[in-house]
Design an enzyme around this catalytic site. Structure first.
Site, PDB file in Angstrom:
ATOM      1  N   VAL A   1       0.839  -1.202   0.000  1.00 23.02           N
ATOM      2  CA  VAL A   1       0.000   0.000   0.000  1.00 23.02           C
ATOM      3  C   VAL A   1       0.874   1.254   0.000  1.00 23.02           C
ATOM      4  O   VAL A   1       0.577   2.245  -0.661  1.00 23.02           O
ATOM      5  CB  VAL A   1      -0.953  -0.001   1.213  1.00 23.02           C
ATOM      6  N   ALA A   2       1.970   1.205   0.744  1.00 22.07           N
ATOM      7  CA  ALA A   2       2.864   2.359   0.819  1.00 22.07           C
ATOM      8  C   ALA A   2       3.592   2.590  -0.498  1.00 22.07           C
ATOM      9  O   ALA A   2       3.826   3.734  -0.901  1.00 22.07           O
ATOM     10  CB  ALA A   2       3.878   2.151   1.936  1.00 22.07           C
TER      11      ALA A   2
ATOM     12  N   ASP B   1      -3.418  18.606 -43.396  1.00 21.96           N
ATOM     13  CA  ASP B   1      -4.095  18.870 -44.649  1.00 21.96           C
ATOM     14  C   ASP B   1      -3.770  20.312 -45.043  1.00 21.96           C
ATOM     15  O   ASP B   1      -3.394  21.128 -44.199  1.00 21.96           O
ATOM     16  CB  ASP B   1      -5.607  18.683 -44.470  1.00 21.96           C
TER      17      ASP B   1
ATOM     18  N   ASP C   1     -10.446  16.121 -42.317  1.00 23.27           N
ATOM     19  CA  ASP C   1     -11.828  16.583 -42.192  1.00 23.27           C
ATOM     20  C   ASP C   1     -12.822  15.662 -42.885  1.00 23.27           C
ATOM     21  O   ASP C   1     -14.009  15.692 -42.590  1.00 23.27           O
ATOM     22  CB  ASP C   1     -11.977  18.001 -42.739  1.00 23.27           C
TER      23      ASP C   1
ATOM     24  N   ASP D   1     -10.280  10.631 -44.383  1.00 23.61           N
ATOM     25  CA  ASP D   1      -9.222  10.841 -43.391  1.00 23.61           C
ATOM     26  C   ASP D   1      -9.393   9.979 -42.152  1.00 23.61           C
ATOM     27  O   ASP D   1      -8.461   9.835 -41.359  1.00 23.61           O
ATOM     28  CB  ASP D   1      -9.193  12.315 -42.966  1.00 23.61           C
TER      29      ASP D   1
ATOM     30  N   ASN E   1       6.075   8.126  -1.675  1.00 25.93           N
ATOM     31  CA  ASN E   1       5.881   6.691  -1.471  1.00 25.93           C
ATOM     32  C   ASN E   1       7.181   5.990  -1.089  1.00 25.93           C
ATOM     33  O   ASN E   1       7.174   5.030  -0.316  1.00 25.93           O
ATOM     34  CB  ASN E   1       5.283   6.047  -2.729  1.00 25.93           C
TER      35      ASN E   1
ATOM     36  N   GLU F   1       7.468   6.339   2.553  1.00 23.59           N
ATOM     37  CA  GLU F   1       6.580   5.429   3.283  1.00 23.59           C
ATOM     38  C   GLU F   1       7.156   4.010   3.319  1.00 23.59           C
ATOM     39  O   GLU F   1       7.085   3.317   4.343  1.00 23.59           O
ATOM     40  CB  GLU F   1       5.193   5.443   2.642  1.00 23.59           C
TER      41      GLU F   1
ATOM     42  N   THR G   1      -4.474  13.269   1.316  1.00 24.90           N
ATOM     43  CA  THR G   1      -3.546  14.319   1.729  1.00 24.90           C
ATOM     44  C   THR G   1      -2.612  14.722   0.591  1.00 24.90           C
ATOM     45  O   THR G   1      -2.363  15.907   0.365  1.00 24.90           O
ATOM     46  CB  THR G   1      -2.729  13.848   2.943  1.00 24.90           C
TER      47      THR G   1
END
Length: 1029
Positions: free
Chosen positions: A337-338, A384, A700, A704, A766, A769, A797
């Site tokens: 998780v960290a 184009d 267009d 294309d 991370n 952590e 946070t």
């Protein structure tokens, strides 16, 4: 023409057929040969039996319905990312552990399930967004079906059948087309009913104006679509005239069917964006790192899994502790998780969404979020010409009239680039004193003309051929001759002068334009009753058919300066309509050249489709940014080269015949591809991508769409673009302007730089952590941070500051750097080292403050024992699991906020429930450090003294929001209980700030080292391949 084998087509009833592929070049065969090939007579058509027989062979005339992936397949695809898989495993494991032991780590009841439920919620939202985006991918194919004709007028069994469902057509059917009809299949023109037939096929071929069709065969079998003048194609529209045609191709074998197949094929080969590739690579590395760290944690703590007794010096009575095994397994989950930046997908999505808003303000409408980031690494723009580099509004730039003598020409410069008659004026113009020669030029330009111009809102809009609209605007700028009676005209009329000339001379017959003679003529009757033939067309063609020239005063002399007047129109001198004996000559366009002979030359005009304002500057920006421009257009070579004079030029057909196509791209300078068909555009994009280029492709038309899907960034035109092109694109230009693309690329680069900033920020957080949890396990102290707290930090946070980093101001030199290479690393080795150092400090700080609370009465002069908690030695803390064997250990009760913690029942609970204050300090330090670290992320290597925090006020606001959220969970009792924390005192907050602040000084030192060791000379820029246009 070679055709690919198609899938079976399921029709109605019991018919199931594999459409046969025709190789018969109907455009290169005369009418008789075509009728013989398809075994049909134009007068009678097919019989009912023949229709059924051919339907068995060719199937129904409809486009295939591709089933596409099922909803479950789309859902499973959302879990193909490595990061998502890691999250999924972590969620499942944490859910099982929560179910098994809900009160472990201070969590009770439903709080034990907060972590897995939040992770599952993240994955569900991510999957919903992904499925929604994927389900929209095939819309271009559905829109393509909408442009097909639904009914056709067909001759069968000698009878004309109106409103036959177009899907029932088969090759060999004889179809009658009239003005306004949508062509139901690819067909060979057998004969014209009207004098001329014009078809609007620009959406399929890229041509600007409607094209005249003929029943005459063309000379070559190997010819592009634009050159097949005797063919009409499914999905195009008849602008005027009527004709009888023979169906040659149906369903998926038509040109529009090939486009359908190409769109589907391109949609199956969608590549990941550069950022997604980098994140996947990062996820794979992260998986390996998590595996190694989890393994180390288990190895370090495997001694706690077993207990034993010593008998005679030898260990006996081995016992396995399942509780300890589960505990360290939970630590491994906490590590996962960290290590995973759970908030990263949400922050990236938010940043990209904000980017789309910025781009929308610059007329670039983003349809697919990842395109924002991909734009930033564009290396080639395939554009184009018409309407993108140019305005797609033809205008007259020069007017050349005849002087007093045949060798004296008068040249007038004409201003203006739009259809607004008030846009510019004619230099040196004799206002109110138009001589006879100028009046004749105005008369021809106004009457020999089928276009119109209307005023809508703030725009002037032309209908009809753009060149004719430009001529009418010229007439308005020329004004009216002195003494003209314009009292009957409305003052609000846009084309008042043209209206005047049409009231003076009444048109009685029209000789339509065709490509062979390259001219258009009208026979007009003047108010005096005499007829006159007015002609306009290509200068070289009209000069060949002119014998005389009109001078300034209206007199006519021979081009060889031998004066002789021309006073008759042969058979059309008194022509007055369809009942006139000469009318039959007008029914055959082959007679037009002979009718338009012995002409009097009066003058000429120079027209152009002017480049858009700002295009020159945009091209210069591209050159400075190392972006190459390749122009790909359906226009003919001469027209295209008129705009792109200094670009290497080649037609699509010539390109496809090159033995080494990739070698052609290596030549310096920009490139121009004219007469390009859909297959040419796709091949160009494919080859460029194989060379490692990141390709942006504009378009267009229907033609294309396949290349738009295949390109890394498909860019459709918002004004002139078809719905098919828009649905196949990633981005739509609201103003059809090339400069908007360049602005979007600059914005994309800025957004990518900002994304790198918050990705580095989140990853560094991370890393801290992970180090924290690893140190906790390695030192053997109680768990300082539980998974639900880490999840809160990563998602909530960290989220606001990371998002706010997306508002960092762009670098001034963002378009003066070459595009980043597709293999450029997201994080350079030096940046990785920097954030490893920062992460190491984060880990030491969070674990250190946990240890300080348990072992120190004060730190840096800050008193910490005011709550009455008991101090222990570091040795006791690192061996807390053996506290049951300690003699006389009885910790004192202490207060935390309004709560009193007592340990009379179980003194060892001091290291479990009693760690709540130390855990809160660790969590607060982690939050504070990450807020301060977000300031470090403002710039990769610029000091905060040079780039102070207030350059991005959104970041300061985000930091305040994050601290506010942290206070929320600290001081609201219910939330504090969910997260296993308690309120802090003022002294404890001072300790948090004292431990957190050095992270800024540490990163400033690392930035300084980076600046000092950076090479003084910038790396050689990738050489630009673009020349001035």
């Amino acid at each position: 023409m070679e055709k690919g084998t198609q899938d079976p087509v399921n029709g109605e009833g019991d018919v199931e057929a594999s459409p046969a592929v025709s190789t018969f070049p109907a455009w290169a065969r005369d009418v008789r040969e075509c009728e013989e090939e398809f075994k049909v007579s134009a007068a009678r058509g097919l019989s009912s039996d023949e229709v059924l027989e051919r339907r068995q062979i060719y199937g129904f005339n409809e486009l295939e319905k591709h089933s596409g992936p099922s909803i479950w397949q789309l859902v499973l695809e959302q879990f193909s990312d490595t990061l998502v898989r890691i999250l999924l495993v972590a969620a499942v494991v944490s859910f099982v552990l929560a179910w098994y032991d809900g009160d472990e780590g201070g969590e009770m009841g439903i709080t034990a399930f907060v972590e897995p439920l939040v992770i599952f919620l993240i994955l569900i939202v991510n999957a919903i967004v992904g499925v929604w985006q994927e389900s929209n991918a095939e819309k271009a194919l559905e829109v393509l079906k909408e442009i097909q004709s639904e009914h056709a007028t067909v001759r069968r069994n000698g009878e004309l059948i109106p409103n036959l469902p177009a899907k029932e057509l088969v090759p060999g059917d004889v179809v009658e087309l009239r003005a306004g009809d949508k062509v139901p299949a690819d067909m060979r023109v057998l004969h014209l009913i009207s004098s001329t037939v014009r078809v609007e096929q620009g959406s399929l071929t890229g041509e600007t104006d409607a094209i005249n069709k003929t029943h005459h065969k063309v000379d070559s079998e190997d010819i592009e679509i634009q050159g097949k003048e005797c063919m009409v194609f499914a999905g195009t529209t008849v602008v005027n005239g009527s004709c009888v045609c023979l169906v040659t191709e149906t369903g998926m074998n038509t040109e529009i069917g090939k486009v359908h197949s190409q769109i589907h094929e391109a949609s199956q080969n969608d590549d990941d964006t550069p950022l997604k590739k980098k994140l996947n690579e990062f996820g794979e590395v992260l998986t390996a790192i998590i595996g190694v760290i989890c393994g180390l944690v288990w190895l370090i703590n495997v001694k706690y899994f077993f207990t034993w007794d010593y008998v005679d010096g030898w260990p006996t009575n081995f016992k396995f502790s399942f509780e300890k095994c589960t505990y360290y397994f939970e630590i491994a989950v906490a590590l996962a998780v960290a290590a995973i930046p759970e908030g990263l997908p949400a922050v990236i999505t938010t940043c990209l969404a904000l980017g789309t808003r910025k781009m929308a303000q610059k007329n670039a409408l983003i349809r697919k979020l990842p395109s924002v980031e991909t734009l930033g690494c564009t290396t080639v723009i395939c554009s184009d010409k018409t309407g993108t580099l140019t305005t797609n509004q033809m205008s007259v730039a020069r007017l050349v009239a005849i002087g007093r003598w045949t060798d004296a020409a008068r040249r007038f410069k004409v201003e203006g680039t739009t259809y607004d008659p008030h846009d510019g004026l004619i230099h040196d113009w004799p206002f109110g004193n138009m001589d006879q020669n100028l009046q004749m030029i105005a008369k021809i330009a106004a009457i020999c003309n089928d276009a119109s111009v209307t005023h809508s809102g703030h725009q002037y809009i032309a209908s009809g051929m753009s060149t004719e609209a430009a001529l009418k605007v010229l007439v308005e700028k020329m004004g009216l001759p002195v003494g003209s009676d314009n009292s009957h005209m409305q003052s609000t009329e846009v084309l008042r002068c043209c209206q005047y000339w049409n009231s003076v001379e009444r048109r009685v017959a029209t000789l339509e334009f065709d490509r062979t003679r390259k001219s258009m003529g009208v026979i007009v009757r003047s108010e005096y009753g005499s007829n006159m033939l007015l002609v306009k067309g290509a200068v070289e063609n009209l000069l060949e058919r002119s014998t005389h020239i009109q001078l300034l005063d209206g007199s006519v002399v021979r081009l060889d300066e031998t004066s002789r007047s021309l006073t008759n129109l042969s058979e059309f001198a008194d022509y007055d309509g369809e009942n006139h004996p000469a009318h039959k000559l007008l029914l055959d366009p082959a007679n037009y050249s002979s009718i338009e002979s012995n002409l009097i030359f009066v003058g000429l005009v120079g027209l152009r489709d002017p480049p858009r304002e700002g295009v020159d500057r945009a091209i210069e920006d591209c050159r400075a940014a190392g972006i190459r421009i390749i122009v790909i257009t359906g226009d003919n070579k001469d027209t295209a080269e008129a705009i792109c004079r200094e670009i290497g030029s080649i037609t699509g057909k010539e390109f496809m015949s090159l033995p080494d196509k990739k070698q052609y791209f290596s030549q310096p300078g920009g490139l121009l591809f004219s007469r390009a068909e859909p297959k040419h555009k796709q091949e160009i994009v494919r080859l460029l991508k194989e060379e490692g280029e990141v390709v942006a492709m504009t378009g267009d038309g229907v033609n294309d769409a396949p290349a738009l899907r295949l390109a890394d960034i498909g860019i459709a035109m918002g004004i002139a673009g078809t719905e098919v092109a828009k649905e196949a694109s990633d981005m739509v230009l609201a103003d059809d302007n090339f400069s908007t693309i360049v602005s979007a690329v600059a914005e994309g680069r800025s957004i990518y730089n900002n994304m790198k900033a918050f990705i580095r920020y989140m990853i560094s957080s991370n890393i801290g952590e992970v180090v924290s949890i690893f140190l906790t396990a390695a030192l053997g102290i109680p768990e300082g941070l539980i998974p639900v707290q880490l999840l809160w930090v990563n998602l909530v946070t960290d989220g606001p500051p990371a998002t706010a980093l997306g508002f960092n101001p762009p670098d001034r030199d963002v378009m003066e750097k070459p595009p980043r290479r597709s293999n450029d690393s997201l994080i350079s080795p030096w940046i990785l080292f920097r954030y490893l150092v920062i992460g190491l400090y984060v880990g030491i700080a969070t674990v250190g403050i946990f240890v300080i609370w348990y072992t120190q009465g004060s730190f840096l002069g800050i008193e910490l024992t005011g709550d009455g908690h008991t101090l222990v030695s570091y040795s006791q803390l690192s061996n807390w699991d053996r506290c049951a064997s300690w003699q006389g250990f009885q910790p004192s009760p202490f207060t935390a906020g309004a709560r009193l913690f007592s340990f009379d029942a179980d003194p060892c609970d001091y290291f479990r429930a009693g760690k709540v204050k130390a855990t809160t300090l660790s969590l607060s330090v982690l939050v504070a450090i990450e807020m301060l670290n977000s300031l470090n992320a403002l710039s990769e290597d610029t000091s905060l003294l040079t780039m102070p925090p207030w350059v991005n006020p959104w970041l300061l606001l985000a930091m305040a929001v994050s601290f506010g959220l942290h206070f929320l969970i600290l001081y609201i009792p219910f939330l504090a209980q969910v997260f296993g924390i308690v309120p802090l005192s003022l002294n404890e907050w001072l300790l948090v700030l004292a431990v957190s602040s050095p992270v800024i000084l540490l990163d400033e030192i690392l930035k300084l080292v980076g600046r000092l060791t950076r090479p003084t000379a910038t790396a050689a820029r990738r050489p630009s391949k673009l020349k001035d246009h």
